[in-house]
Design an enzyme around this catalytic site. Structure first.
Site, short mmCIF file in Angstrom:
data_model
loop_
_atom_site.label_atom_id
_atom_site.label_comp_id
_atom_site.label_asym_id
_atom_site.label_seq_id
_atom_site.Cartn_x
_atom_site.Cartn_y
_atom_site.Cartn_z
N ASP A 1 -19.72 26.18 28.89
CA ASP A 1 -20.95 25.74 29.57
C ASP A 1 -20.73 24.50 30.45
O ASP A 1 -21.31 24.40 31.54
CB ASP A 1 -22.11 25.54 28.59
CG ASP A 1 -21.82 24.62 27.42
OD1 ASP A 1 -20.72 24.05 27.34
OD2 ASP A 1 -22.73 24.46 26.58
N GLN B 1 -19.12 25.77 24.12
CA GLN B 1 -17.67 25.79 23.89
C GLN B 1 -17.33 25.83 22.40
O GLN B 1 -18.16 25.51 21.55
CB GLN B 1 -17.05 24.53 24.50
CG GLN B 1 -17.10 24.46 26.01
CD GLN B 1 -16.41 23.19 26.50
OE1 GLN B 1 -17.04 22.34 27.09
NE2 GLN B 1 -15.11 23.06 26.24
N HIS B 2 -16.09 26.16 22.12
CA HIS B 2 -15.40 25.93 20.83
C HIS B 2 -15.77 26.84 19.66
O HIS B 2 -15.00 26.94 18.71
CB HIS B 2 -15.59 24.49 20.32
CG HIS B 2 -15.32 23.40 21.29
ND1 HIS B 2 -14.06 23.18 21.81
CD2 HIS B 2 -16.14 22.46 21.84
CE1 HIS B 2 -14.12 22.13 22.63
NE2 HIS B 2 -15.37 21.68 22.67
O1 LIG Z 1 -18.56 20.93 22.50
C1 LIG Z 1 -18.97 20.71 23.62
C2 LIG Z 1 -18.08 20.22 24.69
O2 LIG Z 1 -16.77 20.01 24.27
C3 LIG Z 1 -20.43 20.96 23.90
O3 LIG Z 1 -20.80 20.46 25.16
C4 LIG Z 1 -20.75 22.43 23.74
O4 LIG Z 1 -20.19 23.14 24.82
C5 LIG Z 1 -22.24 22.68 23.58
O5 LIG Z 1 -22.96 22.45 24.72
P1 LIG Z 1 -24.55 22.42 24.87
O6 LIG Z 1 -25.13 23.52 24.08
O7 LIG Z 1 -25.01 21.07 24.45
O8 LIG Z 1 -24.78 22.62 26.35
#
Ligand SMILES: O=C(CO)[C@@H](O)[C@H](O)COP(=O)(O)O
Ligand SMILES: Nc1ncnc2c1ncn2[C@@H]1O[C@H](COP(=O)(O)OP(=O)(O)O)[C@@H](O)[C@H]1O
Length: 498
Positions: A264, A71-72
């Site tokens: 994700d 995300q983000h």
């Molecule tokens: O920033 C967040 C949720 O807000 C994280 O969960 C990212 O989405 C990265 O996820 P992973 O790579 O750890 O699965």
């Protein structure tokens, strides 16, 4: 047999699963590593996706695909669709100051929670855009469109699917107005409201000084390759679906269709089959604790991000920056592999005789301590052993997640443990002692990619029933002393040297 593919383009790697659309049976899979660091050129994600697809035997016989992504991350594109600069990822904390400024400018955390369901910290895209405007004005000026990692991959893939696989590596970027996103990922930008289902371009304008083109927000079962109505440049969102969504008919032209994809965590919720009453704890690069909900949330403390999910519902979520990689670091320090770390941890007593590790190795997001470092307390001659350090690292990481579980303020019927870190037997056995409740560990798997594959099947056939393998239950006596000691040591940390 109709096949669907799901992609998880996460922080550390790209994973592809290919499943039978009607049953969910795993047919084949592939993976490829991403580079390290908190800023990455998106071309690395594309290259990793192609390697993972190749390892998974290609998409030629696949009827639909969907991409879930970290995300983000801020992906800036110029007018011709080329990447303006390396993407700043969710775990890049350079925009912490910008986040604090934005919170103050709107009138405090409560105003943000009300506007977009979340209080922005450095992870959120809007804070990265403010940082860009302040620190790289030329790059900000060249930014004609902004999107997220899964949006960018979906857009590239939608363009490439019309070409032979051999030419995908050099496929030109499609027109910008074909960019799409979904409710789940849009809710992590800081400029889209899960409650109203609309972009807050006013907030984006205040933060960035301009409103670049934004991806169209698709419902859960749209085809992301379908051009916008009239080919118009789209900066407004479609309203959130209200349930009872109609699947698109399967493409009759033999082309692989592409679902909207999502963030994700939203895909993990789909993949693990989370239902109201469940809390999912994911131990990946990030630690996340989330639940599916029928109503939007708005936590003015900022601990709980009020995200949307990938089905038309909502996904309140607490995220820590320090999860599986705390164990990677502890394994390095103790000179063992991850299985060895687990074995060591189980040799030490609960509480590691007082050795307590505060795991803020990458700074921290919840609590919002972007410049924090980790610390070890309670070191004595007796606790200076690899086993004590292994136990303390797993307990410290789990204490951070237990705080996250408390912040969600739910009484879950089931707590499901997933993510790379949940492959550790030691983590599964220690978690109930720290969470003070039983946990369920679904079989180790790629639940983010599975959720994406499920979304692809949904696009073809409507809501499908996939049977899941039985989760294993873990119970243990609670160890409240461990959390009490962690809470006492948590404030005693140093910031990074400047
Ligand atoms: O920033 C967040 C949720 O807000 C994280 O969960 C990212 O989405 C990265 O996820 P992973 O790579 O750890 O699965
Ligand atoms: N058996 C294991 N024990 C502990 N950690 C593990 C194990 N297997 C994988 N991991 C950890 O899982 C992490 C990757 O998890 P994953 O959920 O794939 O992350 P992401 O989706 O953020 O890229 C790595 O940091 C890795 O060390």
């Amino acid at each position: 047999m109709t096949l669907v593919a799901g992609v998880d383009s996460s922080t550390q790697s790209c994973k592809v699963v290919i499943r039978e659309a009607s049953t969910g049976r795993l047919v084949r899979q592939g993976r490829a590593a991403h580079p390290g660091g908190t800023e990455v050129h998106p071309s690395h994600w594309w290259a990793a996706l192609l390697r993972a697809i190749e390892e998974a035997g290609g998409l030629d016989d696949v009827a639909a695909v969907s991409v879930a992504g970290q995300q983000h991350g801020m992906v800036c594109l110029d007018e011709s669709g080329h990447v303006v600069r390396d993407a700043l990822l969710w775990n890049d904390t350079r925009s912490a100051g910008a986040a604090a400024d934005l919170v103050a400018e709107l009138g405090g955390p409560g105003a943000w929670a009300e506007a977009v369901g979340s209080v922005p910290v450095a992870s959120f895209t809007i804070t990265k855009l403010r940082w860009l405007a302040e620190h790289e004005p030329d790059n900000a000026r060249r930014t004609a469109a902004v999107c997220l990692p899964h949006d960018w991959l979906t857009w590239r893939l939608a363009g490439a699917l019309r070409l032979p696989f051999a030419s995908w590596a050099d496929a030109p970027p499609p027109p910008l107005d074909l960019l799409t996103t979904d409710r789940g990922d849009a809710s992590g930008t800081g400029y889209w409201s899960p409650a109203t289902g609309a972009y807050r371009t006013d907030l984006l304008k205040s933060a960035f000084g301009a409103v670049p083109l934004l991806p169209r927000v698709l419902g859960p079962v749209a085809d992301a390759a379908t051009p916008p109505p009239g080919g118009a440049t789209a900066t407004s969102a479609t309203p959130p679906p209200s349930g009872g969504v109609t699947p698109s008919p399967a493409g009759g032209d033999g082309r692989t269709r592409i679902a909207p994809g999502t963030g994700d965590n939203m895909a993990a919720a789909l993949g693990v089959g989370a239902r109201p009453g469940d809390v999912v704890v994911s131990i990946g690069t990030s630690g996340t604790v989330f639940a599916v909900s029928d109503a939007p949330s708005a936590d003015p403390s900022g601990a709980v991000a009020g995200f949307a999910d990938a089905t038309g519902r909502f996904l309140p979520l607490v995220c820590t920056l320090n999860a599986a990689r705390v164990m990677d670091a502890a394994a390095r320090l103790t000179g063992v592999d991850l299985d060895g770390l687990g074995e060591l941890a189980l040799q030490a007593p609960p509480g590691a005789d007082g050795l307590t590790l505060v795991p803020y190795l990458e700074g921290e997001r919840t609590p919002n301590r972007p410049t924090a470092t980790g610390s070890v307390h309670g070191l004595t001659l007796a606790t200076a052993t690899p086993a004590h350090l292994a136990r303390a690292s797993i307990e410290g990481m789990l204490c951070g997640l237990a705080d996250a579980l408390d912040a969600l303020a739910l009484s879950p019927e089931r707590v499901l443990l997933i993510g790379g870190g949940a492959r550790s037997e030691a983590v599964r056995r220690i978690a109930p002692t720290i969470f003070a409740r039983p946990i369920l560990a679904p079989p180790p798997g790629e639940y983010v990619a599975d959720g994406a594959a499920y979304q692809a099947a949904w696009l073809l056939d409507g809501e499908v029933e996939w049977t899941s393998q039985e989760a294993v239950g873990y119970e243990a006596d609670p160890e409240p002393g461990v959390r009490a000691r962690y809470a006492a040591t948590r404030p005693h940390i140093l910031d990074r040297p400047t």
